[in-house]
Scaffold this motif. Sequence first.
Motif, PDB file in Angstrom:
ATOM      1  N   SER A 361     -19.814  72.660  24.855  1.00  0.00           N
ATOM      2  CA  SER A 361     -21.233  71.883  24.498  1.00  0.00           C
ATOM      3  C   SER A 361     -21.301  70.721  23.520  1.00  0.00           C
ATOM      4  O   SER A 361     -21.762  69.664  23.541  1.00  0.00           O
ATOM      5  CB  SER A 361     -22.352  72.823  24.423  1.00  0.00           C
ATOM      6  OG  SER A 361     -22.103  73.411  23.166  1.00  0.00           O
ATOM      7  N   ALA A 365     -21.853  66.638  23.723  1.00  0.00           N
ATOM      8  CA  ALA A 365     -23.090  66.057  23.011  1.00  0.00           C
ATOM      9  C   ALA A 365     -22.406  65.013  21.879  1.00  0.00           C
ATOM     10  O   ALA A 365     -23.056  63.840  21.754  1.00  0.00           O
ATOM     11  CB  ALA A 365     -23.661  66.988  22.130  1.00  0.00           C
ATOM     12  N   TYR A 369     -23.569  61.003  22.493  1.00  0.00           N
ATOM     13  CA  TYR A 369     -24.641  60.516  21.224  1.00  0.00           C
ATOM     14  C   TYR A 369     -23.544  59.432  20.874  1.00  0.00           C
ATOM     15  O   TYR A 369     -24.272  58.274  20.162  1.00  0.00           O
ATOM     16  CB  TYR A 369     -24.995  61.190  20.526  1.00  0.00           C
ATOM     17  CG  TYR A 369     -26.310  62.299  21.080  1.00  0.00           C
ATOM     18  CD1 TYR A 369     -27.479  61.523  21.078  1.00  0.00           C
ATOM     19  CD2 TYR A 369     -26.035  63.431  21.406  1.00  0.00           C
ATOM     20  CE1 TYR A 369     -28.505  62.201  21.738  1.00  0.00           C
ATOM     21  CE2 TYR A 369     -27.131  64.183  21.954  1.00  0.00           C
ATOM     22  CZ  TYR A 369     -28.307  63.402  21.952  1.00  0.00           C
ATOM     23  OH  TYR A 369     -29.354  64.108  22.684  1.00  0.00           O
ATOM     24  N   SER A 393     -21.968  60.914  15.247  1.00  0.00           N
ATOM     25  CA  SER A 393     -22.627  61.726  16.250  1.00  0.00           C
ATOM     26  C   SER A 393     -22.304  63.064  15.561  1.00  0.00           C
ATOM     27  O   SER A 393     -23.256  64.126  15.513  1.00  0.00           O
ATOM     28  CB  SER A 393     -22.409  61.358  17.635  1.00  0.00           C
ATOM     29  OG  SER A 393     -21.157  61.764  17.669  1.00  0.00           O
ATOM     30  N   MET A 397     -24.808  65.885  14.053  1.00  0.00           N
ATOM     31  CA  MET A 397     -25.426  67.005  14.706  1.00  0.00           C
ATOM     32  C   MET A 397     -24.923  68.350  13.859  1.00  0.00           C
ATOM     33  O   MET A 397     -25.802  69.273  13.826  1.00  0.00           O
ATOM     34  CB  MET A 397     -24.489  67.240  16.112  1.00  0.00           C
ATOM     35  CG  MET A 397     -24.962  66.109  16.982  1.00  0.00           C
ATOM     36  SD  MET A 397     -24.013  66.531  18.607  1.00  0.00           S
ATOM     37  CE  MET A 397     -24.532  67.889  19.018  1.00  0.00           C
ATOM     38  N   CYS A 419     -30.078  62.714  18.449  1.00  0.00           N
ATOM     39  CA  CYS A 419     -28.791  63.668  18.167  1.00  0.00           C
ATOM     40  C   CYS A 419     -28.959  64.526  17.300  1.00  0.00           C
ATOM     41  O   CYS A 419     -28.371  65.648  17.181  1.00  0.00           O
ATOM     42  CB  CYS A 419     -28.057  62.433  17.342  1.00  0.00           C
ATOM     43  SG  CYS A 419     -26.082  63.079  17.005  1.00  0.00           S
ATOM     44  N   ASN A 422     -30.850  67.655  19.093  1.00  0.00           N
ATOM     45  CA  ASN A 422     -29.991  68.372  19.948  1.00  0.00           C
ATOM     46  C   ASN A 422     -28.855  68.996  19.323  1.00  0.00           C
ATOM     47  O   ASN A 422     -28.620  70.036  19.668  1.00  0.00           O
ATOM     48  CB  ASN A 422     -29.273  67.143  20.964  1.00  0.00           C
ATOM     49  CG  ASN A 422     -28.724  67.812  22.078  1.00  0.00           C
ATOM     50  OD1 ASN A 422     -28.960  68.999  22.393  1.00  0.00           O
ATOM     51  ND2 ASN A 422     -28.049  66.988  22.742  1.00  0.00           N
ATOM     52  N   GLY A 423     -28.251  68.657  18.015  1.00  0.00           N
ATOM     53  CA  GLY A 423     -27.430  69.251  17.278  1.00  0.00           C
ATOM     54  C   GLY A 423     -27.881  70.679  17.072  1.00  0.00           C
ATOM     55  O   GLY A 423     -27.120  71.535  16.908  1.00  0.00           O
ATOM     56  N   VAL A 426     -27.904  72.963  19.972  1.00  0.00           N
ATOM     57  CA  VAL A 426     -26.467  72.941  20.581  1.00  0.00           C
ATOM     58  C   VAL A 426     -25.923  74.201  19.518  1.00  0.00           C
ATOM     59  O   VAL A 426     -24.887  75.340  20.059  1.00  0.00           O
ATOM     60  CB  VAL A 426     -25.756  71.774  20.537  1.00  0.00           C
ATOM     61  CG1 VAL A 426     -24.099  72.151  20.902  1.00  0.00           C
ATOM     62  CG2 VAL A 426     -26.181  70.918  21.781  1.00  0.00           C
TER      63      VAL A 426
END
Length: 485
Positions: A361, A365, A369, A393, A397, A419, A422-423, A426
């Motif tokens: 994952s 990502a 990004y 990115s 993240m 980014c 989401n980091g 994740v």
Amino acid sequence: MDLVEFDIGGTIFKTKRSTLKSIDGSFLSNLDDTKDKYFFDTDPVLFRHVLNAHRKGIIHVPRDVCPLLFKEEILFWKLPLTLVAPCCWKYMYEAESDKDTYKILLQNRNKYDSCNKVDQTKAEACIAHFISSDDEKRTSDRSNTNGIVDGISENEQTMAFRIWLLLDEPGSSTAAKIWCYFYIFMVVLSVVVYIIWLDPSVRVSPYLTKDVELDDVLEDQQLYDYLVYIADINEKIIRLVLLDPHQALLCLDLFCVVFFVLETIVHFLVCPIKRKYFLNVYNWLKIFLCIAMLVSVVLEFRKDLLKVNDYAIGEMYHFFKSCCALRLLLIFRLHKIYDALHIMLLSVRYSVKELLLLLFSFLIAVIVYGCLIFASEIESTMFASPQISMWWSLITMTTIGYGDFYPTTTRGYVVGILCAINGIIVLALPIAAIASTFSNLYSRNAEFQKHLTEVRKQTLDTISKDNIIHHTDDISTVSCEENAK
């Protein structure tokens, strides 16, 4: 007759035959219709819930019974597991999860732990009953690595095996535990020496290798300045390559290198099963570190090979010297003594799926990004290539944010916000699963150790009582003989 009577361990149950036919394929639904009385030598408490399942069409797991035992009862009476009520799933399958956790702990237990030598026969019998046949076979295969190799004379077997226990199993004896602590001391000492070794300020004039070209570089200030300021060669590299370590550091480092090399050789020679030796990642690490330390020491004595324009040998020297820092990983030998470290390593080992999910994952990502920020900042000179964008990115993240690359447009700001958010997501989700595995293993291991303590206490109390009884019988026998005389 429509009425059927069951004698379950002396308890009488009565029900209608139509009730038994309510669940197709169950054991009770296939009973002989010509008989109206049956006897089963089983638990009447559990049978009451089986009979209620036929009456209500749903199975509720009783809280006063072990879920694993009740599941065996369900399978014995051939009741489909689809009838188990959803409110009971958690209670039933938590026990299954705990059973799997205890299997892991039993399979990875230290066979030579001095605390587990009490009543070993009964313990092995319980383990064999608890673990399935396939798991037991794997456990026995793992235990065979601790066995004695066939085909060697008995005296040689005993000597080699005792040396191997001393080197590999700290729980086998007090001497083995002392050796383990001494080994860890050597690991810490070698790491401290390595850290001081890398400091350019403690380097001294060369005395290991006398080379005219190297001496010229050190004595000629103009040449030295040329290499640093014009050729743009790092001054730290020049000092580490051209100067030698202090004599005391060199002696300590050589002592550590000889110690680790000899220990690795002896450990391999006395290993009962050589094939099993190479299946251990820790042993591969020791072999690689020995090679790295030997190569770096040889090149340290042959600095004339490290010419300024010969990058191949210089890179090899720096590579192997850098790998020597991995010797700190040898401290994980303590996992055979400290349960907490052992549980941590087991958690990583049995969380491979979660780690792969995290890596997969995270990789997706980073690529997504990275491409988005590159497209958003296409008019800017900040992100020169997609690789630089992916580096940004990755750093964003992980919430590090070096600030070496950053967006300058509104679209870039939006991508940066997404980014970063989401980091966090994740990273948090798979890590929570890994932490849950560690917490579960740690808690079950605490209960496991508590159980072993109680078993040892009970066994020792029994042995003490038996000794007192035997001693009393001996005294009584002697008294009777004296009275007879």
